[in-house]
Design an enzyme around this catalytic site. Structure first.
Site, PDB file in Angstrom:
ATOM      1  N   TYR A  29       8.428  88.192  20.504  1.00 47.71           N
ATOM      2  CA  TYR A  29       9.627  88.160  21.353  1.00 47.71           C
ATOM      3  C   TYR A  29      10.837  88.838  20.730  1.00 47.71           C
ATOM      4  O   TYR A  29      11.952  88.361  20.880  1.00 47.71           O
ATOM      5  CB  TYR A  29      10.001  86.714  21.693  1.00 47.71           C
ATOM      6  N   LYS A  65      -4.037  81.996  15.323  1.00 46.85           N
ATOM      7  CA  LYS A  65      -5.264  82.640  15.785  1.00 46.85           C
ATOM      8  C   LYS A  65      -5.769  83.541  14.657  1.00 46.85           C
ATOM      9  O   LYS A  65      -5.982  84.740  14.808  1.00 46.85           O
ATOM     10  CB  LYS A  65      -4.946  83.440  17.071  1.00 46.85           C
ATOM     11  N   ASP A  74      -6.410  78.582  20.966  1.00 47.73           N
ATOM     12  CA  ASP A  74      -7.226  78.321  22.164  1.00 47.73           C
ATOM     13  C   ASP A  74      -7.849  76.925  22.092  1.00 47.73           C
ATOM     14  O   ASP A  74      -7.863  76.186  23.082  1.00 47.73           O
ATOM     15  CB  ASP A  74      -8.287  79.411  22.369  1.00 47.73           C
ATOM     16  N   ASP A 116       5.661  78.727  23.019  1.00 52.43           N
ATOM     17  CA  ASP A 116       6.161  78.794  24.391  1.00 52.43           C
ATOM     18  C   ASP A 116       5.103  78.272  25.359  1.00 52.43           C
ATOM     19  O   ASP A 116       5.368  77.415  26.215  1.00 52.43           O
ATOM     20  CB  ASP A 116       6.515  80.266  24.700  1.00 52.43           C
ATOM     21  N   ASP A 130       4.869  74.374  27.456  1.00 52.76           N
ATOM     22  CA  ASP A 130       4.773  74.167  28.906  1.00 52.76           C
ATOM     23  C   ASP A 130       3.519  73.370  29.257  1.00 52.76           C
ATOM     24  O   ASP A 130       3.528  72.554  30.182  1.00 52.76           O
ATOM     25  CB  ASP A 130       4.782  75.505  29.659  1.00 52.76           C
TER      26      ASP A 130
END
Ligand code: NAI
Ligand code: MG
Length: 338
Positions: A127, A174, A207, A231, A235
């Site tokens: 970002y 990851k 994941d 992020d 959520d």
């Protein structure tokens, strides 16, 4: 009853913003005023109405108010939210985004025993403005992982765990695919962990974490991760415990901190006194704890818990018919042990 306010005085920047931001802020300040702590509120303008009036959504004066304060409470902005909140985070170098995920009674929470904190790196990863560009083939975004920024966020997460009686920190990455960038994240995670032998550690792939959040959400205490993963997982966490009206957040920097509900200005219900103020109140509780006022934070949270348990004074989103200010009044009654 002893009502003398004996504690330190804090200067708080208050930015109600637009729509229900103003309503939930008024309700929250009402409750803060009922606590045994001095607050010196300095109000600042920001958001759509401010843009219309002054030509800018975030005036320099407002930034100055935030810089000078011990902490900032932010309601919500409307369409100009990105220009306001993202800019404040950057200006104030707020590197940590904290989202507590907690199940409360009489809500749409999918489970009743969830209580964990997501600590998200807020300044780098995928970002960074300027690190995305078009190419001949399409477009490319660079994902930046620096030792300093990751060490700072991981250290913050461990310190948070220690200070809040959490026993375990989970690092999420990851590294099986992103061997260098997330390999580095994992390496730093275990390096920092050595300074916190009292805190248990584990690390998962992102994941797998997305699945574990559904299959064993109660096993998490503190999750620390990079920007984009944080992020998305936060959520998912919000979805687990149900309802935007209940999710607070904090943005922490070296020179300041800002506390805000996750929801926006909700134009569909603004001006009707229907907004649920609990997300804003839980944000204020995070502020109290940030200021070291843990006792007041616990008392305030207990008053909200009682309100949710009693289920007599709930706003429409939780199936009740109470107004925003009626919720505030009931929380104050609960504070006083009625
Ligand atoms: P929103 O969060 O404002 O509303 C989404 C839905 O949830 C609406 O139906 C709303 O009525 C409901 N809702 C939200 N908070 C509630 C509360 N406290 N009590 C009861 N119901 C609540 O998101 P939306 O509709 O996508 O965006 C509306 C405006 O807010 C936009 O202009 C957007 O840019 C801005 N926004 C600002 C944010 C910020 O200031 N940090 C964050 C998200 C959106
Ligand atoms: Mg998000």
């Amino acid at each position: 009853m002893n009502t003398s306010k004996t504690k330190d005085k804090y200067q708080i920047a208050v930015i109600p913003g637009d729509g229900i931001g103003r309503e939930v802020m008024e309700a929250t300040i009402h409750v803060l005023d009922a606590l045994d702590i001095y607050f010196d509120y300095v109000y600042g303008e920001a958001g759509d109405e401010c843009l219309e009036k002054t030509g800018t959504a975030l005036p320099e004066e407002t930034l100055e108010i935030i810089r000078n304060a011990d902490a900032c409470l932010f309601g919500a902005a409307g369409e100009s939210a990105a220009d306001v909140i993202v800019k404040i985070r950057q200006e104030m170098k707020m590197f940590a985004n904290l989202r507590p995920i907690k199940s409360y009674p009489n809500t749409n929470s999918l489970f009743d025993n969830i209580d964990f904190m997501i600590v998200r790196e807020n300044t780098e990863g995928l970002y960074i403005a300027g690190e995305e560009s078009y190419t001949d083939e399409g477009a490319v975004a660079r994902r930046i992982i620096t030792r300093d920024a990751e060490k700072r966020i991981i250290d913050y997460a461990f310190r948070y765990a220690r200070e809040n009686n959490k026993t375990k920190v989970t690092g999420v990455h990851k590294a099986n695919v992103l061997k260098k960038s997330d390999g580095l994240f994992r390496e730093i995670f275990y390096e920092v962990a050595k300074d916190y032998p009292d805190i248990a550690t584990e690390d998962f792939y992102v994941d797998a974490t997305a699945m574990y959040l559904i299959t064993q959400p109660e096993s998490f205490e503190v999750i620390v991760t990079t920007n984009l993963f944080g992020d998305i997982l936060s959520d998912e966490g919000a979805g687990l415990v149900g309802g935007l009206g209940l999710i607070p957040s904090a943005n922490i920097g070296e020179d300041g901190a800002l506390f805000e509900p996750v929801h926006g200005s909700a134009p569909d219900i603004a001006g009707q006194g229907k907004a649920n103020p609990i997300a804003m109140m839980l944000s204020a509780i995070m502020m109290l704890r940030y200021l070291g006022e843990n006792e007041a934070g616990d008392k305030f949270e207990k008053a909200i818990l009682k309100l949710l348990n009693d289920a007599n004074t709930l706003t429409g989103d939780l199936g009740g018919s109470a107004s925003t200010m009626e919720v505030a009044g009931e929380v104050i009654n609960n504070l006083n042990g009625d």
